[in-house]
Design a protein around this motif. Sequence first.
Motif, PDB file in Angstrom:
ATOM      1  N   TRP A  95       0.744  -1.169  -0.074  1.00 39.28           N
ATOM      2  CA  TRP A  95      -0.102  -0.126  -0.006  1.00 39.28           C
ATOM      3  C   TRP A  95       1.056   1.269   0.201  1.00 39.28           C
ATOM      4  O   TRP A  95       0.513   2.439  -0.417  1.00 39.28           O
ATOM      5  N   ARG A  96       2.270   1.171   0.473  1.00 44.05           N
ATOM      6  CA  ARG A  96       2.973   2.311   0.607  1.00 44.05           C
ATOM      7  C   ARG A  96       3.485   2.582  -0.924  1.00 44.05           C
ATOM      8  O   ARG A  96       4.231   3.784  -0.868  1.00 44.05           O
ATOM      9  N   LYS A  97       3.243   1.909  -1.836  1.00 47.38           N
ATOM     10  CA  LYS A  97       3.913   2.038  -3.026  1.00 47.38           C
ATOM     11  C   LYS A  97       3.048   2.589  -3.714  1.00 47.38           C
ATOM     12  O   LYS A  97       1.778   2.509  -3.848  1.00 47.38           O
ATOM     13  N   LYS A  98       3.481   3.281  -4.905  1.00 45.92           N
ATOM     14  CA  LYS A  98       2.688   3.958  -5.924  1.00 45.92           C
ATOM     15  C   LYS A  98       2.023   3.065  -6.692  1.00 45.92           C
ATOM     16  O   LYS A  98       2.549   2.312  -7.378  1.00 45.92           O
ATOM     17  N   GLY A  99       0.760   3.260  -6.867  1.00 41.34           N
ATOM     18  CA  GLY A  99       0.046   2.490  -7.917  1.00 41.34           C
ATOM     19  C   GLY A  99      -0.672   1.465  -7.223  1.00 41.34           C
ATOM     20  O   GLY A  99      -1.409   0.759  -7.824  1.00 41.34           O
ATOM     21  N   TYR A 100      -0.352   0.869  -5.676  1.00 44.06           N
ATOM     22  CA  TYR A 100      -0.913  -0.035  -5.227  1.00 44.06           C
ATOM     23  C   TYR A 100      -1.649   0.304  -4.028  1.00 44.06           C
ATOM     24  O   TYR A 100      -1.717  -0.371  -2.870  1.00 44.06           O
ATOM     25  N   GLU A 101      -2.196   1.707  -3.874  1.00 48.65           N
ATOM     26  CA  GLU A 101      -2.758   2.506  -2.879  1.00 48.65           C
ATOM     27  C   GLU A 101      -3.888   1.519  -2.163  1.00 48.65           C
ATOM     28  O   GLU A 101      -4.294   1.747  -1.121  1.00 48.65           O
ATOM     29  N   LYS A 102      -4.646   1.086  -3.034  1.00 52.80           N
ATOM     30  CA  LYS A 102      -5.859   0.342  -2.613  1.00 52.80           C
ATOM     31  C   LYS A 102      -5.592  -1.072  -2.960  1.00 52.80           C
ATOM     32  O   LYS A 102      -6.921  -1.921  -2.977  1.00 52.80           O
ATOM     33  N   LEU A 103      -4.601  -1.760  -3.189  1.00 46.78           N
ATOM     34  CA  LEU A 103      -4.840  -3.170  -3.414  1.00 46.78           C
ATOM     35  C   LEU A 103      -5.383  -3.992  -2.500  1.00 46.78           C
ATOM     36  O   LEU A 103      -5.458  -3.797  -1.173  1.00 46.78           O
ATOM     37  N   CYS A 104      -6.217  -4.888  -3.180  1.00 50.90           N
ATOM     38  CA  CYS A 104      -7.134  -5.701  -2.225  1.00 50.90           C
ATOM     39  C   CYS A 104      -6.337  -6.871  -1.568  1.00 50.90           C
ATOM     40  O   CYS A 104      -6.436  -7.292  -0.386  1.00 50.90           O
ATOM     41  N   CYS A 105      -5.592  -7.592  -2.369  1.00 55.90           N
ATOM     42  CA  CYS A 105      -4.925  -8.769  -1.786  1.00 55.90           C
ATOM     43  C   CYS A 105      -3.676  -8.981  -2.411  1.00 55.90           C
ATOM     44  O   CYS A 105      -3.449  -8.711  -3.580  1.00 55.90           O
ATOM     45  N   LEU A 106      -2.818  -9.899  -1.880  1.00 55.66           N
ATOM     46  CA  LEU A 106      -1.400 -10.163  -2.445  1.00 55.66           C
ATOM     47  C   LEU A 106      -1.493 -11.095  -3.723  1.00 55.66           C
ATOM     48  O   LEU A 106      -0.641 -11.004  -4.650  1.00 55.66           O
ATOM     49  N   ARG A 107      -2.538 -11.919  -3.628  1.00 49.24           N
ATOM     50  CA  ARG A 107      -2.662 -12.958  -4.725  1.00 49.24           C
ATOM     51  C   ARG A 107      -3.280 -12.236  -5.868  1.00 49.24           C
ATOM     52  O   ARG A 107      -3.005 -12.940  -7.217  1.00 49.24           O
ATOM     53  N   CYS A 108      -3.828 -11.054  -6.216  1.00 44.32           N
ATOM     54  CA  CYS A 108      -4.338 -10.455  -7.263  1.00 44.32           C
ATOM     55  C   CYS A 108      -3.000  -9.598  -7.964  1.00 44.32           C
ATOM     56  O   CYS A 108      -3.272  -9.404  -9.102  1.00 44.32           O
ATOM     57  N   ILE A 109      -1.976  -9.513  -7.479  1.00 38.17           N
ATOM     58  CA  ILE A 109      -0.750  -9.082  -8.207  1.00 38.17           C
ATOM     59  C   ILE A 109       0.305 -10.350  -8.364  1.00 38.17           C
ATOM     60  O   ILE A 109       1.523  -9.662  -9.022  1.00 38.17           O
TER      61      ILE A 109
END
Lengths: 157, 438
Positions: A95-109
Amino acid sequence: MPRIVTSRTKTPPEGFSKIKPTLDEFEAELKDVQTAAESKVAARGSQNLWKVMRVHHERSRYVYTLYYKRKLISRELYHWLLRERYADKLLIAKWRKKGYEKLCCLRCIQTNESNHGTTCICRVPRAQLERDAESRGEEVAFRECVHCGCHGCASTD
Amino acid sequence: MHRPWREFKAPNGKKYYYNTETKKTQWEKPIFKPESTKTANSDISTFQKRVADEKLEAVFVVPLLNDWKLVICNNGSRFFSDPTGKPQHHLDDPQCAELLEYLDKDKLVTLIGFARGYMSNSVSADSVYDQLIEEILFIKQDMQVDDGENSNPESESEGEVNETVNEEQDLEQDLEQDSQLIDTLNDLSEDFNTDSTSNIQQFIKLFDSYGLDKFSTWKREMRKVEKDPAFFLVKDDQLREELFEKWCCGDHEGDVGSIDDEDSMSATDDEVELEPTKYHYLSHIVNKSEIEDDTIYEDIRTNQKALFKELRIKDFVKTKKEQQKFVSKLLFYYKKFSLEQRKEVFRKEIDKHALTIKKCLDKNQDDAETYLSKERFDAVMKSNDAFAVETALLQLENLIDIHGDMHSIQETPEYYVLGIKDKTVELFNILRTLHYGQ
């Protein structure tokens, strides 16, 4: 899931009492999800799992905003919460990285796990999905992703 | 008919509108404005077409005089329905025009606002409508009385001649009213679309009045306030959450601010801001710890870990290497010299800077008098209050401008060979002799 409290567990740092009621509510919510009956329809088999993922996400988000956004809890308490697994530190790191502010879960990336070496569809901005569907003359077919039931977690959404 | 407004799509998919004549861009759909230059007939025909095109729905029908009716549509446009029931763009009846003039314009505007979908907590559409009808009835009675009095001077033939003139005037008035109405309506719709700042402020006040817990999540706290009507002043739930987050941060900043205020208050009491020198606290720690012949920096660090944290050594001396360098130099003095010898070292170090110190003292004549008075200093020393002694030292250091002209002395370890109390006494004595000459 937080770690089970044993005699070896360190006592929580100061300020834990203030956030305990909210964490307890998360705990209760998680318990409700776990005891809920699973659907017999195969397509909805993983829906309870999605709910677990959602609560997990919300709790991590809560700890994250407390420490990084509202700046209300101390560093010690934050690290204690991470160590006791009240929040997912790997997710917060994203979440602290740009572009991942709202990431739902780690599996999705995880690009390794997908067929075409891409991320999950929930990472695609909603506007882009709508544009593509319009050019094909269709409605947007995407409802939620299969990993965690996310409805879209691009930073622009 | 020429249409200046064009519709475009923004990258996020939202529609926006661009006026090709005035080169204006806006998010809201522009309001249909009838052109004044057109003749009445063609205007009506295009208007009727428009009514058919846009699927207008009549929301309010206000009965006027002589079977004329005022119809307000769901997009805020309005027309008049003549006795035969046909829609007319302008009012063809002088009595009705008079009646409209007497009517409360504000109520009419709010009614139009309601027709366009404006919502309000304080008034409901029905009540406004009822008030309007009542008012019309009242004015009708009033006008009938008036008519009875004025019927004589108004001859019919004159009326016929003047009718066309009257009509034109009516039309002009109508258009004027129209533009006014549209202006006020635009204000209204702005209010309604972009949650105005007053609404937001009222919404944020809600958090305070309900005593929301800023250690909780919005999802939970929302349940406490969602029954309050002020909750709906802000329509977008995402915006609500953002405001809540902001409130959580802001409240916290406020707390910190007040603490800061207190600090600065105490500083203003002393009238000077006191800042310790770079190695001030580090030397204090070294002075406090027990020093054997084989003590090194690491021993001090491990033994006095709490003090290192409490005094925030890191803020003054950033790297461990730097700390180590300084501490090992100090340890040399502590190990090899007795207290008296160290005092001598300190005096020698100060003497090196005697000239600059003297200049500084002359510069701060007034401060020097107060800080170097014997009674005051003795009182401080007798009180045996560590904080007071430290304050005295910092004041003395300020006096010799240690953060300005005397900056170099901050870096020399010889300046730190004494503990705070001894150092204060020594520094005081030296400054006194320098200032008063013996």
